[in-house]
Motif scaffolding. Structure first.
Motif, mmCIF file in Angstrom:
data_model
loop_
_atom_site.group_PDB
_atom_site.id
_atom_site.type_symbol
_atom_site.label_atom_id
_atom_site.label_comp_id
_atom_site.label_asym_id
_atom_site.label_seq_id
_atom_site.Cartn_x
_atom_site.Cartn_y
_atom_site.Cartn_z
ATOM 1 N N GLY A 20 -19.637 -102.946 55.603
ATOM 2 C CA GLY A 20 -19.905 -102.439 54.254
ATOM 3 C C GLY A 20 -19.663 -103.499 53.203
ATOM 4 O O GLY A 20 -20.408 -103.614 52.233
ATOM 5 N N ALA A 21 -18.608 -104.298 53.396
ATOM 6 C CA ALA A 21 -18.319 -105.373 52.444
ATOM 7 C C ALA A 21 -19.433 -106.403 52.453
ATOM 8 O O ALA A 21 -19.801 -106.947 51.414
ATOM 9 N N ALA A 22 -19.983 -106.694 53.629
ATOM 10 C CA ALA A 22 -21.075 -107.663 53.717
ATOM 11 C C ALA A 22 -22.285 -107.172 52.938
ATOM 12 O O ALA A 22 -22.966 -107.943 52.257
ATOM 13 N N GLN A 23 -22.566 -105.862 53.022
ATOM 14 C CA GLN A 23 -23.689 -105.311 52.277
ATOM 15 C C GLN A 23 -23.428 -105.370 50.780
ATOM 16 O O GLN A 23 -24.316 -105.668 49.992
ATOM 17 N N ALA A 24 -22.174 -105.106 50.378
ATOM 18 C CA ALA A 24 -21.847 -105.142 48.947
ATOM 19 C C ALA A 24 -22.035 -106.538 48.395
ATOM 20 O O ALA A 24 -22.491 -106.736 47.275
ATOM 21 N N GLN A 25 -21.675 -107.574 49.189
ATOM 22 C CA GLN A 25 -21.817 -108.950 48.740
ATOM 23 C C GLN A 25 -23.275 -109.330 48.555
ATOM 24 O O GLN A 25 -23.587 -110.265 47.833
ATOM 25 N N ALA A 26 -24.172 -108.612 49.207
ATOM 26 C CA ALA A 26 -25.592 -108.948 49.110
ATOM 27 C C ALA A 26 -26.198 -108.479 47.795
ATOM 28 O O ALA A 26 -27.304 -108.854 47.454
ATOM 29 N N GLU A 164 -26.898 -105.834 34.469
ATOM 30 C CA GLU A 164 -26.369 -104.772 35.319
ATOM 31 C C GLU A 164 -26.446 -105.155 36.799
ATOM 32 O O GLU A 164 -27.317 -105.900 37.228
ATOM 33 N N GLN A 165 -25.512 -104.607 37.573
ATOM 34 C CA GLN A 165 -25.485 -104.878 39.006
ATOM 35 C C GLN A 165 -26.599 -104.106 39.698
ATOM 36 O O GLN A 165 -26.916 -102.978 39.328
ATOM 37 N N VAL A 166 -27.182 -104.737 40.690
ATOM 38 C CA VAL A 166 -28.269 -104.137 41.464
ATOM 39 C C VAL A 166 -27.812 -104.036 42.912
ATOM 40 O O VAL A 166 -27.251 -104.980 43.468
ATOM 41 N N SER A 167 -28.035 -102.886 43.532
ATOM 42 C CA SER A 167 -27.610 -102.697 44.917
ATOM 43 C C SER A 167 -28.451 -103.540 45.858
ATOM 44 O O SER A 167 -29.534 -104.010 45.508
ATOM 45 N N ALA A 168 -27.939 -103.713 47.071
ATOM 46 C CA ALA A 168 -28.659 -104.504 48.064
ATOM 47 C C ALA A 168 -30.023 -103.900 48.367
ATOM 48 O O ALA A 168 -30.980 -104.618 48.645
ATOM 49 N N GLN A 169 -30.123 -102.556 48.308
ATOM 50 C CA GLN A 169 -31.394 -101.891 48.599
ATOM 51 C C GLN A 169 -32.429 -102.164 47.503
ATOM 52 O O GLN A 169 -33.620 -102.220 47.758
ATOM 53 N N GLU A 170 -31.953 -102.341 46.260
ATOM 54 C CA GLU A 170 -32.865 -102.566 45.137
ATOM 55 C C GLU A 170 -33.257 -104.022 44.976
ATOM 56 O O GLU A 170 -34.268 -104.332 44.358
#
Length: 214
Positions: A20-26, A164-170
């Motif tokens: 999950g942390a790896a995905q957040a870093q992306a 603004e922060q953008v999620s890895a999916q976006e």
């Protein structure tokens, strides 16, 4: 074996956290990046446009995109140089000319419901001590800043939002700068798997050792 199973379950839970942390870093941020051009090469600016004071003949660029950091930032597009951009703006005593390249990005980078304008160039004639921000304001109003003086919009784009922060999916998919062999995952994930495997093995070994000493 109950203790072993418990240890493995805990370690697997830790692995989920690592993944999950790896995905957040992306994830990245949607913002205007600031660039300086030397010859045909763009370099990420080492200071902000409000403090940079370019010389006459300088080429400054702005690009709106989703990026993780300066290493991941997307450069302005186009090959126009100072001679081309400022061809119709002659030199004048007491002033300087700054060539601006303003790239509003792609639809993939745009905030929801907004469409990026066509990229443009402009030759700003400003006072000899003017900053890049002043040059930009003279050529691409309206500008919008947040309370921390972060540049949020150029020529009114985007209409809202600011860094603004953008999620890895976006986050838009970019071509890899350094493709990994066989298209494997990022390094962090294999390391996490390896750590879990080693710790799980150690737990099994310790359990067997206790039974042998019983």
């Amino acid at each position: 074996m109950t203790a072993v199973r418990r240890a493995v379950a805990l370690l697997l839970a830790a692995f989920v956290v690592l993944a999950g942390a790896a995905q957040a870093q992306a994830a990245g941020y949607r913002y205007w990046s600031f660039w300086e051009r030397t010859g045909g090469h763009w370099s990420y600016a080492t200071e902000g446009p409000s403090t940079a004071r370019p010389d006459d003949g300088a080429v400054q660029g702005f690009r709106f995109a989703v990026s993780e950091d300066s290493q991941d930032a997307t450069r302005p597009r186009g090959t126009a140089d100072f001679a081309t951009i400022c061809a119709g703006t002659p030199a004048k005593a007491g002033t300087k000319r700054v060539a601006l390249v303003i790239d509003f990005g792609t639809p993939a980078d745009a905030p929801s419901g907004e469409t990026p304008p066509e990229r443009r160039t402009a030759c700003a004639r400003v006072s000899s001590d003017a900053t890049t921000a002043e040059a930009l304001a003279s050529a691409a109003k309206p500008l919008r800043y947040d309370t921390n003086a972060l540049l949020c919009a150029i020529a009114g784009y985007p209409h809202k939002g600011c860094g603004e922060q953008v999620s890895a999916q976006e986050k838009p998919v970019k071509a890899a700068k350094k493709p990994e062999p066989d298209g494997g995952p990022s390094l962090g994930l294999p390391i996490g798997v390896g750590v879990v495997a080693v710790l799980a093995g150690a737990a099994v070994w310790q359990s067997r050792r206790r039974r042998g000493n019983a």
